[in-house]
Scaffold this active site. Structure first.
Site, PDB file in Angstrom:
ATOM      1  N   HIS A  74       0.854  -1.196   0.000  1.00 18.74           N
ATOM      2  CA  HIS A  74       0.000   0.000   0.000  1.00 18.74           C
ATOM      3  C   HIS A  74       0.885   1.239   0.000  1.00 18.74           C
ATOM      4  O   HIS A  74       1.684   1.423   0.906  1.00 18.74           O
ATOM      5  CB  HIS A  74      -0.919   0.019   1.225  1.00 18.74           C
ATOM      6  CG  HIS A  74      -2.147  -0.812   1.051  1.00 18.74           C
ATOM      7  ND1 HIS A  74      -3.393  -0.397   1.433  1.00 18.74           N
ATOM      8  CD2 HIS A  74      -2.316  -2.028   0.496  1.00 18.74           C
ATOM      9  CE1 HIS A  74      -4.279  -1.329   1.130  1.00 18.74           C
ATOM     10  NE2 HIS A  74      -3.649  -2.340   0.570  1.00 18.74           N
ATOM     11  N   TYR A 202      -9.307   6.124   6.773  1.00 13.68           N
ATOM     12  CA  TYR A 202      -9.432   6.514   8.178  1.00 13.68           C
ATOM     13  C   TYR A 202     -10.389   7.698   8.227  1.00 13.68           C
ATOM     14  O   TYR A 202     -10.078   8.759   7.671  1.00 13.68           O
ATOM     15  CB  TYR A 202      -8.075   6.960   8.748  1.00 13.68           C
ATOM     16  CG  TYR A 202      -7.082   5.838   8.976  1.00 13.68           C
ATOM     17  CD1 TYR A 202      -6.351   5.287   7.932  1.00 13.68           C
ATOM     18  CD2 TYR A 202      -6.861   5.343  10.264  1.00 13.68           C
ATOM     19  CE1 TYR A 202      -5.425   4.260   8.154  1.00 13.68           C
ATOM     20  CE2 TYR A 202      -5.943   4.324  10.497  1.00 13.68           C
ATOM     21  CZ  TYR A 202      -5.232   3.792   9.434  1.00 13.68           C
ATOM     22  OH  TYR A 202      -4.333   2.786   9.665  1.00 13.68           O
ATOM     23  N   LYS A 298       0.594   0.292  14.962  1.00 13.05           N
ATOM     24  CA  LYS A 298       1.979   0.132  15.427  1.00 13.05           C
ATOM     25  C   LYS A 298       2.217  -1.071  16.332  1.00 13.05           C
ATOM     26  O   LYS A 298       3.374  -1.451  16.558  1.00 13.05           O
ATOM     27  CB  LYS A 298       2.427   1.395  16.191  1.00 13.05           C
ATOM     28  CG  LYS A 298       2.597   2.605  15.322  1.00 13.05           C
ATOM     29  CD  LYS A 298       3.854   2.491  14.482  1.00 13.05           C
ATOM     30  CE  LYS A 298       3.908   3.521  13.384  1.00 13.05           C
ATOM     31  NZ  LYS A 298       4.192   2.983  12.074  1.00 13.05           N
ATOM     32  N   TYR A 386       3.880   6.742   9.839  1.00 14.18           N
ATOM     33  CA  TYR A 386       3.039   5.596   9.478  1.00 14.18           C
ATOM     34  C   TYR A 386       3.882   4.460   8.874  1.00 14.18           C
ATOM     35  O   TYR A 386       3.686   3.302   9.206  1.00 14.18           O
ATOM     36  CB  TYR A 386       1.934   6.033   8.506  1.00 14.18           C
ATOM     37  CG  TYR A 386       0.815   5.032   8.377  1.00 14.18           C
ATOM     38  CD1 TYR A 386      -0.287   5.073   9.223  1.00 14.18           C
ATOM     39  CD2 TYR A 386       0.867   4.024   7.416  1.00 14.18           C
ATOM     40  CE1 TYR A 386      -1.308   4.144   9.123  1.00 14.18           C
ATOM     41  CE2 TYR A 386      -0.152   3.091   7.302  1.00 14.18           C
ATOM     42  CZ  TYR A 386      -1.240   3.160   8.156  1.00 14.18           C
ATOM     43  OH  TYR A 386      -2.242   2.234   8.054  1.00 14.18           O
TER      44      TYR A 386
END
Ligand code: FAD
Ligand code: DHB
Length: 393
Positions: A74, A202, A298, A386
């Site tokens: 991604h 999101y 995470k 990220y």
């Protein structure tokens, strides 16, 4: 049953299994002791996004073949607010991407590799306890098949998750903990339906946060923010799909394919860090040492980087007769942990509904989201966090 090993690993989650694979690669003997059955460990639906560093550790451990075949690279995520989608393109901003590949699959691959190499994992161990880690003769004890067992070792790796026995066995005065409990949870659904698109979405919405994730081109994972008092059995599939769709921009809502849920669960959101991570010959790794709210994806990645450092430290100890790596373990991990804690807390604060902050809080979130998508510097900072950092040397 073997009575002695070099490293006794408590817990066969991703941290324990990956540590076992990395130690095997380094020629270090390790036994894993897990309180649940292999089927139970495999059945837990959790994380789905792997950083490049995690992928590299799995490659190094020799367990990335299926990940490369089936994992989905991604290059960006979409942030949704005010009915609009805004793309954050990591590849363009940082030159890096993430890989969507479920924790269940990582666990599966690690378990298969362990079995193929003939390495010992004790499942369904009862009353696991750790001893003597403040001396030169640590050991792990448990009960199984009606008999008591003791495994003597050089070191114990506490990879037994947040509720495990290892952190709980450290004397109170030797450990400091930091904690934040959020006033909400995530209701998650896994369904055999195609995802809304190529990217994760999101969404910040006045009804609460929503996340559209995926496991493959035919399997979707969705989450909606929910109250801590809500019961999963009170959420029908229809109610879930309605709530999810109500929180997404129209163009995404139209792309939601509904279907029966395969799994549905509620997870509370929580930030937690224990310091230090080393107590004599006991080392904590993964959720045993820290928890992040899942928003930043995470948790699994931190578990992997912890054991990356730990395996390197043990390799230096046995191969180079140097204790420098295990000596630096706690500080090295904690630098990375606090960065991930900050990012996860920040993204959680930005994306969720906090009723107590009122209209002002909501307008501030919008102002910050506008700033984030409008500023190259702010978008790059989000992207860098990220996709994650390389391991320190
Ligand atoms: P765990 O996966 O918890 O593994 C610990 C293992 O130790 C378990 O198998 C347990 O049975 C075993 N154990 C416990 N006590 C003992 C004992 N006394 N003796 C022997 N064995 C023991 N992260 C994300 O990034 N995204 C997500 O969407 C996400 N969703 C999550 C949902 C839930 C409900 C939870 C709990 C976590 C989620 N996480 C998510 C976090 C991520 O899954 C964890 O960070 C990751 O599993 C950590 O791996 P670990 O091996 O450290 O711990
Ligand atoms: C998933 C979970 C997360 O917490 C996240 O930020 C992204 C994806 C997932 O389960 O797919």
């Amino acid at each position: 049953m073997q009575e002695r090993t070099e490293v006794a690993i408590v817990g066969a989650g991703p941290a324990g299994l990956l540590l076992g694979a990395l130690l095997h690669k380094a020629g270090i003997d390790a036994v894993i002791v897990e309180q649940r059955s292999a089927a139970y460990v495999m059945g837990r639906i959790r994380a789905g996004v792997l950083e490049q560093t995690t992928v590299e550790l799995l490659e190094h451990a020799g367990v990335a073949e299926r990940l490369h075949r089936e994992g989905l690279p991604h290059n960006s995520i979409e942030l949704a607010f005010d009915g609009q989608l805004h793309r954050i393109n990591f590849q363009a901003l940082t030159g890096k991407h993430v890989t969507v590949y479920g924790q269940t699959e990582v666990t599966h691959d690690l378990m298969d590799a362990r079995a193929a190499a003939g390495l010992t994992t004790v499942y369904e161990a009862e009353n696991v306890s750790v001893h003597g880690f403040d001396s030169d003769a640590p050991s792990v004890r448990w009960r199984s098949g009606g008999a008591e067992h003791e495994l003597r070792c050089d070191f114990i790796a506490g990879c037994d998750g947040y509720h495990g026995v290892c952190r709980a066995s450290v004397p109170d005065g030797a450990i400091r903990t930091y904690e934040k409990v959020y006033p909400f949870g995530w209701l998650g659904v896994l369904a055999e339906v195609p995802p809304v698109g190529d990217e994760l979405v999101y969404a910040n919405h006045e009804r609460g946060f929503a996340l559209c994730s995926q496991r493959s081109r035919t399997r979707s994972r969705y989450y909606v923010q929910c109250g801590l008092d809500e019961k999963v059995e009170n959420w029908s599939d229809v109610a879930f799909w309605d709530e999810l769709r109500s929180r997404l921009p129209d163009e995404v809502t139209l792309r939601v394919t509904t279907g029966p849920s395969i799994e549905k669960s509620i997870a509370p959101l929580h930030s937690f860090v224990a310091e230090p991570l080393r107590f004599g010959r006991l080392f904590l790794a993964g959720d045993a040492a820290h928890i992040v709210p899942p928003t930043g994806a995470k948790g699994l990645n931190l578990a992997a980087s912890d054991v990356g450092y730990l395996a390197r430290g043990f390799a230096e100890f046995y191969r180079d007769k140097s204790a420098a790596g295990i000596g630096a373990y706690s500080d090295r991990c904690l630098r990375r942990i606090w960065k991930a804690e900050r990012f996860s807390w920040w993204l959680t604060s930005l994306m969720h509904k906090f009723p107590e902050t009122g209209d002002f809080g909501q307008r501030m979130q919008h102002a910050e989201l506008e700033y984030l998508v409008g500023s190259a510097a702010a978008s790059t900072a989000l992207a860098e966090n990220y996709v994650g950092l390389p391991l320190e040397h």
